[in-house]
Motif scaffolding. Structure first.
Motif, short mmCIF file in Angstrom:
data_model
loop_
_atom_site.label_atom_id
_atom_site.label_comp_id
_atom_site.label_asym_id
_atom_site.label_seq_id
_atom_site.Cartn_x
_atom_site.Cartn_y
_atom_site.Cartn_z
N MET A 30 -16.58 15.94 -48.76
CA MET A 30 -15.28 15.29 -48.76
C MET A 30 -14.69 15.19 -50.18
SD MET A 30 -14.41 14.54 -45.66
CE MET A 30 -13.20 13.25 -45.83
N ALA A 31 -15.60 15.04 -51.19
CA ALA A 31 -15.13 14.86 -52.56
C ALA A 31 -14.40 16.09 -53.07
CB ALA A 31 -16.30 14.55 -53.47
N ASN A 32 -14.66 17.26 -52.47
CA ASN A 32 -14.05 18.50 -52.94
C ASN A 32 -12.78 18.88 -52.19
OD1 ASN A 32 -16.04 18.92 -54.87
ND2 ASN A 32 -17.40 19.88 -53.40
N MET A 33 -12.33 18.03 -51.25
CA MET A 33 -11.11 18.33 -50.50
C MET A 33 -9.90 18.25 -51.42
SD MET A 33 -11.72 16.41 -46.86
CE MET A 33 -10.10 16.93 -46.28
N LEU A 34 -8.96 19.17 -51.23
CA LEU A 34 -7.75 19.20 -52.05
C LEU A 34 -6.67 18.32 -51.43
CD1 LEU A 34 -7.62 23.00 -52.93
CD2 LEU A 34 -8.17 21.12 -54.47
N ASP A 35 -5.91 17.68 -52.28
CA ASP A 35 -4.82 16.81 -51.86
C ASP A 35 -3.53 17.64 -51.79
OD1 ASP A 35 -2.43 15.03 -52.37
OD2 ASP A 35 -3.98 13.50 -52.19
N LEU A 36 -2.92 17.71 -50.62
CA LEU A 36 -1.73 18.54 -50.43
C LEU A 36 -0.57 18.05 -51.28
CD1 LEU A 36 -0.72 21.00 -48.82
CD2 LEU A 36 0.13 19.40 -47.10
N ASP A 37 -0.45 16.74 -51.45
CA ASP A 37 0.65 16.21 -52.27
C ASP A 37 0.48 16.63 -53.72
OD1 ASP A 37 3.04 14.63 -52.52
OD2 ASP A 37 1.83 13.10 -53.51
N GLN A 38 -0.74 16.65 -54.21
CA GLN A 38 -0.99 17.13 -55.57
C GLN A 38 -0.64 18.61 -55.70
OE1 GLN A 38 -5.07 16.21 -56.41
NE2 GLN A 38 -4.75 13.98 -56.40
N LEU A 39 -1.00 19.39 -54.69
CA LEU A 39 -0.69 20.82 -54.73
C LEU A 39 0.82 21.05 -54.70
CD1 LEU A 39 -3.40 22.27 -52.31
CD2 LEU A 39 -3.39 22.30 -54.81
N ARG A 40 1.53 20.25 -53.92
CA ARG A 40 3.00 20.39 -53.87
C ARG A 40 3.61 20.10 -55.24
NH1 ARG A 40 6.14 20.71 -49.48
NH2 ARG A 40 4.47 19.95 -48.11
N THR A 41 3.12 19.08 -55.90
CA THR A 41 3.60 18.76 -57.25
C THR A 41 3.25 19.87 -58.22
OG1 THR A 41 3.36 16.38 -56.83
CG2 THR A 41 3.45 17.09 -59.14
N PHE A 42 2.04 20.41 -58.10
CA PHE A 42 1.61 21.51 -58.96
C PHE A 42 2.53 22.71 -58.81
CE2 PHE A 42 -1.24 25.36 -59.12
CZ PHE A 42 -1.33 25.42 -60.50
N VAL A 43 2.89 23.07 -57.59
CA VAL A 43 3.80 24.19 -57.35
C VAL A 43 5.18 23.89 -57.96
CG1 VAL A 43 5.05 25.48 -55.57
CG2 VAL A 43 2.62 25.00 -55.28
N ALA A 44 5.64 22.65 -57.84
CA ALA A 44 6.94 22.27 -58.40
C ALA A 44 6.94 22.43 -59.92
CB ALA A 44 7.28 20.83 -58.01
N ILE A 45 5.83 22.08 -60.57
CA ILE A 45 5.74 22.24 -62.02
C ILE A 45 5.77 23.73 -62.39
CG2 ILE A 45 4.24 21.93 -64.03
CD1 ILE A 45 3.16 19.40 -62.64
N ALA A 46 5.00 24.53 -61.65
CA ALA A 46 4.95 25.97 -61.94
C ALA A 46 6.33 26.61 -61.74
CB ALA A 46 3.93 26.64 -61.03
N ASP A 47 7.06 26.19 -60.72
CA ASP A 47 8.37 26.78 -60.43
C ASP A 47 9.44 26.34 -61.43
OD1 ASP A 47 7.41 28.17 -58.27
OD2 ASP A 47 8.06 26.71 -56.78
N SER A 48 9.38 25.09 -61.85
CA SER A 48 10.42 24.56 -62.75
C SER A 48 10.08 24.78 -64.22
CB SER A 48 10.61 23.06 -62.50
OG SER A 48 9.46 22.33 -62.88
N GLY A 49 8.77 24.97 -64.50
CA GLY A 49 8.35 25.14 -65.89
C GLY A 49 8.34 23.86 -66.68
N SER A 50 8.43 22.73 -65.99
CA SER A 50 8.55 21.46 -66.69
C SER A 50 7.99 20.32 -65.84
CB SER A 50 10.01 21.19 -67.04
OG SER A 50 10.23 19.84 -67.34
N PHE A 51 7.20 19.41 -66.46
CA PHE A 51 6.73 18.22 -65.77
C PHE A 51 7.92 17.31 -65.41
CE2 PHE A 51 2.72 19.73 -66.90
CZ PHE A 51 1.69 18.89 -66.46
#
Length: 293
Positions: A1-22
């Motif tokens: 369970m400790a290694n499960m990925l959080d979908l909300d974190q992944l969504r934020t990660f994609v938003a950073i990659a797409d926008s190029g900015s935190f």
């Protein structure tokens, strides 16, 4: 369970990659910048690898971050598609998409499959014509969206993919050794044809145009039969084709830019926006897969 990925974190990660900015990503996911930074620290802890460069608040991805991005995009899209499948207020209606036939052959299977899963009640009308005719249809209001070849002569489009434009020949023939090159190219309105002929003329290479067609399948058939040399984007290469290089006397060509163009002066439309998002994400995903291969 400790290694499960959080979908909300992944969504934020994609938003950073797409926008190029935190900062921009924080606005798009409706979080504070400190919350976004905390999410990314926790995501890095889950992955066990650094995903961003260590120069302040840089949004530059590390090699591991680039690797994660492909998985993150797929997981976020699958989540959105799953929720859309159970949404009683899902979109319905009709959208008209135009594309040259070579892009239709290479890109539409994934685009339409993904869009249909998310929007099963939307009817998609597809028109296959050369770029110049698609632009006219968009201006006339006969299409909602167009996947076009972007050139200096086309209206401003959103560039959604760029790839090398290559000289190609049959892998079983040596037409490049002929004194006068036999060519198979598009019709006289084709920008790739103009690029190819201008580059050959600049190097004083003799040629003769044997086949002219707006149909990419017909041009590929001439190449594979060993009848002519042509130019193709990298993603259009087929088994049996051979790329001709500068070492063989073929000048480097400007890259192929694929653009997404909307009908001008049209009000915002949720269906058109949804299809546009699927086109952009599908072509971006294809680019990542090609790089991985």
């Amino acid at each position: 369970m400790a290694n499960m990925l959080d979908l909300d974190q992944l969504r934020t990660f994609v938003a950073i990659a797409d926008s190029g900015s935190f900062t921009k990503a924080a606005d798009s996911v409706h979080k504070t910048q400190s919350a976004v930074s905390m999410q990314m620290r926790r995501l890095e802890e889950r992955i066990g690898k650094p995903i961003f460069g260590r120069d302040g608040r840089s949004a530059k991805l590390t090699e591991q971050g680039e690797r994660l991005l492909g998985y993150a995009r797929r997981m976020v899209r699958l989540s959105d598609e799953t929720m859309a499948a159970f949404d009683d207020e899902e979109l319905s209606g009709r959208v008209r998409l135009g594309t040259p036939d070579d892009y239709a052959d290479r890109f539409l299977p994934e685009i339409l499959a993904r869009f249909s899963r998310s929007n099963p009640r939307v009817e998609v009308t597809v028109v296959c014509e050369p770029t110049i005719q698609l632009i006219e249809a968009l201006r006339a209001g006969e299409l909602d969206l167009g996947i076009i070849t972007n050139t200096k002569d086309t209206p401003t489009a959103e560039i959604v993919r760029q790839e090398p434009l290559l000289w190609v020949a049959s892998g079983h023939h040596r037409l490049e050794e002929e004194e006068v090159l036999p060519l198979a190219l598009g019709r006289d309105t084709c920008c790739w044809r103009r690029t190819a002929l201008e580059s050959l003329s600049a190097t004083n290479r003799k040629y003769r145009l044997l086949y002219a067609s707006n149909n990419s399948t017909a041009l590929s058939a001439a190449v594979l039969a060993g009848l002519a040399i042509s130019v193709q984007p990298e993603s259009a290469l087929r088994p049996g084709m051979r790329v001709l290089s500068e070492a063989e006397g073929f000048p480097r060509l400007a890259p192929c830019e694929i653009g997404l163009l909307r009908a001008p002066n049209r009000p915002t439309n949720a269906i058109v926006d949804a299809l546009a998002e699927h086109i952009v994400s599908s072509l971006d995903n294809l680019s990542m897969r090609a790089a991985a291969e």
